[in-house]
Design an enzyme around this catalytic site. Structure first.
Site, PDB file in Angstrom:
ATOM      1  N   HIS A   1     -32.300   6.493  28.603  1.00  0.00           N
ATOM      2  CA  HIS A   1     -31.194   7.448  28.606  1.00  0.00           C
ATOM      3  C   HIS A   1     -30.620   7.498  27.199  1.00  0.00           C
ATOM      4  CE1 HIS A   1     -27.453   9.437  29.560  1.00  0.00           C
ATOM      5  NE2 HIS A   1     -27.809   9.582  30.816  1.00  0.00           N
TER       6      HIS A   1
ATOM      7  N   ARG B   1     -21.844  15.450  27.914  1.00  0.00           N
ATOM      8  CA  ARG B   1     -22.420  16.601  27.224  1.00  0.00           C
ATOM      9  C   ARG B   1     -22.340  17.849  28.103  1.00  0.00           C
ATOM     10  NH1 ARG B   1     -27.836  14.565  26.416  1.00  0.00           N
ATOM     11  NH2 ARG B   1     -27.128  12.740  27.570  1.00  0.00           N
TER      12      ARG B   1
END
Ligand code: FAD
Ligand code: SF4
Ligand code: SF4
Ligand code: FES
Lengths: 607, 282
Positions: free
Chosen positions: A238, A258
């Site tokens: 990740h 995000r």
């Protein structure tokens, strides 16, 4: 009789694992009016699923009416670079919306749209806003909902009980053998069908986002019982783990940051992702900051956005490698990551409301106020695409009556998983596994278990107590983590992989010499020593498969073969199995042919 | 910084007795108490028993008492005790029987959870959706943040000092009930259960539970007090309950409000509630 010596329980179906997949499987099997036992290593409700943050992907089209299963299916296949079992990806995309509605029916309270329906957010690799969520604690909502629904169905739960062996007869399942963590006593489960839902293998990496339970138990149990592992080379790093302070290195920062507009910057303040847009995604990704921000502003509004997506939300493998490259080029943050900036992008109130867990996590553990300062982030071992090879429709492994679902099963995600596609995977395939296990169990004869097999499992588990002196299981685990991080990490190369394999063999020999003191009463050192066997099996499978796949694709990047192969390796999955003599054997199996109508769905992407 | 040392005194033993043992660890930036326990486990005391899962304050496994204060060990920084010359004392949660060292028997909580009747939603709208406004669910979402660390149960004096383990559900389960009662879709009447089975009357609003909640849930003011009021007011005034249930929190869209007697749940929801609420159908 074995049953006289050890505590024995009999059920039609035993589910091993009480995360999202295991709970959903147990509910389904129980709905089929069978006797169901649910076994888990921790307390109920503490499984790794509880940590999931960002959301659950389902093409409900609440925010973007153009969304439907076909788009979700295509995004999933594309994200997995077409190495997915197409049938699993199809079932997943088609059934996910029903599974989410079902969670709502059982009490889950997802965040709402203005007109009162389930709100969906943007996430990496998903063309449209698709993730149903509850702030940044979606996994908690999901596990609590399933748990509270499940406890009223008569499912018998065996908590803090670890399975160390599956019991089989001629490629047919008979039950499982394990121990109670509290008192160390052995317990035998007789059952006609078994569902493995034991989650991932992240604990074999030094920098990871996983809980202690993620030691690849299900994969190893299945492998030892004669089932196959597939796609083990694909490990998802990740992109945004915490990098500082050391205590929390690897702890996850949700992609939701995000999704809510956060952006990755290097030490010069430059937004990095515009430099790393691959060809596959070029036609749908913005190449200017203005367009990316326009899309962020518009895509969750009525009418959607005509602008192209922000590159900050490219699939995880691409973002993780971009960060790796920036750091390597000397443009990283002080502690070896890059900056993730939400502070300049959203108001403090928005951040606290949309990302409350992140706000607290940084404040309490990282001394950073994310409403005013950027976070420092870097890749962390997070999710394993590989796992137990199963039939796409039934989730059955090659052992009859042995099923697998959730993170421990392979096939759905191909070489790279999209965020949010795991929680949906858990409920879609958890349900299918439970259903087919129940069907199988209904027709199967009651198993009989012989003493010899049980005694062998007991002797194996107790070996570490019977040595005069030996290795420390905690320190061996540290060595394994260091070795995997170094040799089988985010960027791989043949020489390193081979060196890693040698280290794994050496470690395996030393694990055979572990010595544990004290008694069997809640003895973590003992538990750790038994988990080592499982992690080493998964580590070896990953390392071997990584050597075999001479290309870069999704969660497998080779410095010596940096390109994605358009030929041979785009058509095969790599499978590991145990030979009669106990060696690991690696082979290639062809990807199933994609039928014409499904091919058409994939090709509709051209705009 | 890594050459700094800290001293911990940790309870070792079980319900039949035990002792505090002293350990020294090297500290590093950001270190939390759980890191220290793991360090001791790896290098000094492999048998030391502790529960944990996420190490990020999300699973609620690692509750213990640090210097007498109920805490999640994974969210408690060692540096918080830098100025304290005394060793850091780590003891298991006191309200629960000790299994070993820092691990306690919390099974009582799982039995209590089972007593809560399952969520019973009203039917979906004609278009197959359930419509709810974000504003209407924010309060309940607050309760649903609960990570079941049971620190509040451990702290509540009714459980801890008065041993009312079976007659009083405790703060965690009172807010679980509140979450269901205030759920815009739920149709069950849970007031009698709250009063009789869950003993909401035992709570005398000391707010100690709220103080220790690592999720910062306003257990007492947002959960228990409104429920106490509802139990008291509505209990003698069923009409009021109906008005609130049908008209207040719900958007008055539903013509029917069927109360489902959940067969598989524990049969503590009284049947007469079913009849009572069924009248609301008209
Ligand atoms: C921090 C974080 C955030 C995430 N966020 C998201 C997200 O937003 N969206 C998304 O889709 N995915 C997300 N994921 C991924 C997702 O959470 C996991 O892939 C998923 O929860 C795995 O669920 P599972 O049911 O397969 O297994 P788990 O939840 O890992 O459960 C495994 C179960 O198996 C039991 N078990 C294991 N071994 C044994 C054994 N030997 N004997 C008995 N029991 C055993 C364990 O006790 C446990 O109950 C996230 C992951 C992490 C780490
Ligand atoms: S407010 Fe009530 S429930 Fe909370 S600690 Fe005090 S008495 Fe217990
Ligand atoms: S209400 Fe708070 S203190 Fe109580 S169990 Fe839940 S999270 Fe823990
Ligand atoms: S380990 Fe999960 S809350 Fe502390």
């Amino acid at each position: 009789m074995a049953s006289a010596k050890y505590e024995t329980h009999e059920h039609d179906v035993i589910i091993i694992g009480a995360g999202g997949a295991g709970l959903r499987a147990a509910i389904e099997a129980s709905n089929e009016k069978l006797s169901v036992g649910l076994v888990c290593k921790s307390l109920l409700g503490k499984a790794h699923t509880v940590m999931a943050e960002g959301g659950i992907a389902a093409a409900m089209g609440n925010v973007e009416p153009r969304d439907n299963w076909k788009v979700h299916f295509r995004d999933t296949m594309k994200g997995g670079r077409f190495l997915n079992q197409w049938r699993m990806a199809q079932l997943h995309a088609m059934e996910a919306p029903d599974r989410v509605k079902e969670l709502e029916e059982w009490g889950a309270l997802f965040d709402r749209t203005a007109d009162g329906r389930i709100l969906q957010r943007n996430f990496g690799g998903h063309k449209y806003p698709r993730l149903a969520h509850v702030g940044d604690r979606t996994g908690l909502e999901m596990i609590r909902t399933l748990q509270q629904h499940g406890v009223h169905l008569g499912i018998k739960v065996y908590m803090e009980c670890t399975i160390s062996r599956l019991l089989t007869d001629d490629d047919k399942i008979k039950g499982a053998f394990g121990y109670w963590r509290e008192n160390g006593k052995f317990v035998v489960f007789k059952s006609k069908a078994v569902v493995l839902a034991t989650g991932g293998i992240g604990r074999m990496f030094k920098i990871n986002s996983n809980s202690w339970e993620c030691t690849g138990d299900g994969q190893a149990l299945a492998y030892l019982a004669g089932a196959e592992l597939m796609d083990m080379e694909f490990m998802q790093f990740h992109p945004t783990g915490m990098v500082w302070p050391p205590s929390v290195r690897g702890t996850l920062i949700t992609e939701g940051v995000r999704g809510e507009g956060g952006t990755l910057r290097n030490k010069d303040g430059k937004r990095i992702m515009f430099d790393y847009i691959p060809e596959l995604y070029a036609n749908e990704t913005a190449d200017t900051e203005a367009e990316a921000d326009k899309w962020l502003a518009e895509s969750t509004q009525a009418g959607g956005s005509k602008a192209k997506r922000t590159p900050d939300l490219l699939p995880r493998d691409i973002v993780a490698r971009a960060i790796h490259a920036e750091v390597k080029a000397g443009r990283g943050s002080p502690h070896g990551g890059v900056f993730l900036d939400i502070a300049t992008r959203r108001s403090a109130e928005d951040i606290k409301r949309k990302l409350p867990a992140m706000y607290h996590q940084f404040k309490e553990l990282g001394d950073v106020d994310i409403t005013t300062d950027p976070m420092e982030v870097g890749p962390t071992a997070h999710y394993t695409m590989g796992g137990i090879r199963v039939d796409s429709d039934t989730q059955e492994s090659r052992i009859k009556g042995l099923f697998a679902a959730g993170e421990c099963a392979a096939g759905m995600h191909g070489s790279n998983r999209l965020g949010g596609n795991s929680l949906s995977d858990l409920v879609v395939f958890g349900r299918l596994a439970g259903l087919h296990a129940a069907k199988y169990a209904r027709d199967a004869a009651a198993p009989s278990i012989d003493d010899g097999e049980i005694e062998a499992a007991a002797t194996e588990a107790l070996a570490v107590f019977n040595r005069e002196e030996g290795e420390n299981p905690f320190l061996l685990h540290d060595e394994l983590k260091d070795s995997m991080q170094k040799h089988v990490g985010i960027i791989r190369v043949e020489k390193e992989l081979k060196a890693g394999l040698l280290e794994l063999h050496a470690l395996k020999a030393r694990v055979g010499k572990i010595k544990v003191e004290d008694n069997r009463h809640f003895n973590t050192a003992w538990h750790q020593s038994l988990d080592m066997r499982n992690m080493l099996i998964c580590a070896e499978a990953m390392c071997q498969a990584a050597i075999a796949r001479k290309e870069s694709r999704g969660g497998h990047a080779r410095d010596d073969f940096p390109d994605q192969d358009k030929g041979h390796f785009s058509k095969v999955n790599i499978v590991s199995r145990m030979t009669k003599s106990g060696e690991m054997e690696i082979s290639e199996v062809p990807l199933p042919e994609v039928p014409a109508d499904i091919k058409k769905v994939l090709e509709e992407d051209s705009k | 910084m890594s050459d700094k040392k800290a001293t911990l005194k940790i309870y070792r033993g079980d319900n039949d007795g035990g002792e505090f043992k002293t350990y020294e660890v090297e500290t590093y930036p950001g270190m939390v108490v759980l890191d220290a326990i793991h360090d001791i486990q790896a290098k000094q005391e492999p048998g030391l028993a502790v529960r944990w899962n996420c190490k990020a304050g999300r699973c609620g496994s690692c509750g213990a008492e640090v210097n007498g204060k109920p805490k999640l060990m994974c969210m408690t920084r060692m540096s918080a005790y830098d100025d304290d010359p005394e060793p850091i004392m780590v003891t298991p949660m006191k309200a629960f029987p000790i299994l070993k060292d820092l691990v306690t028997d919390v099974s009582q909580n799982f039995r209590m959870a089972q007593k809560i009747p399952a969520f019973a939603p009203r039917p979906r709208e004609a278009d197959g959706t359930h419509r709810m406004q974000q504003d209407d669910i924010e309060r309940i979402q607050e309760f649903r943040k609960c990570i079941e660390c049971f620190l509040c149960q451990n702290t509540c004096h009714v459980i801890r000092d008065h041993g009312k383990k079976e007659d009083f559900a405790g703060p965690r389960f009172l807010i679980a009930m509140a979450g269901l009662d205030m759920h815009p879709l739920d149709t069950l009447d849970r007031r009698e259960l709250l009063k009789d089975e869950f003993g909401i009357g035992y709570c005398n609003i000391t707010r100690c539970c709220t103080e220790v909640c690592p999720e910062h849930i306003n257990i007492t003011d947002n959960g228990i007090i409104p429920m106490k009021e509802r139990v008291a007011d509505d209990y003698f005034d069923p009409v009021r309950w109906l008005i609130r249930k049908v008209g207040g929190e719900e958007k008055k869209k539903k013509a029917s409000l069927p109360v489902i007697q959940n067969e598989t749940s524990t049969p503590v929801v009284k049947k007469k509630k079913t009849e009572k609420a069924a009248k609301a159908d008209e």
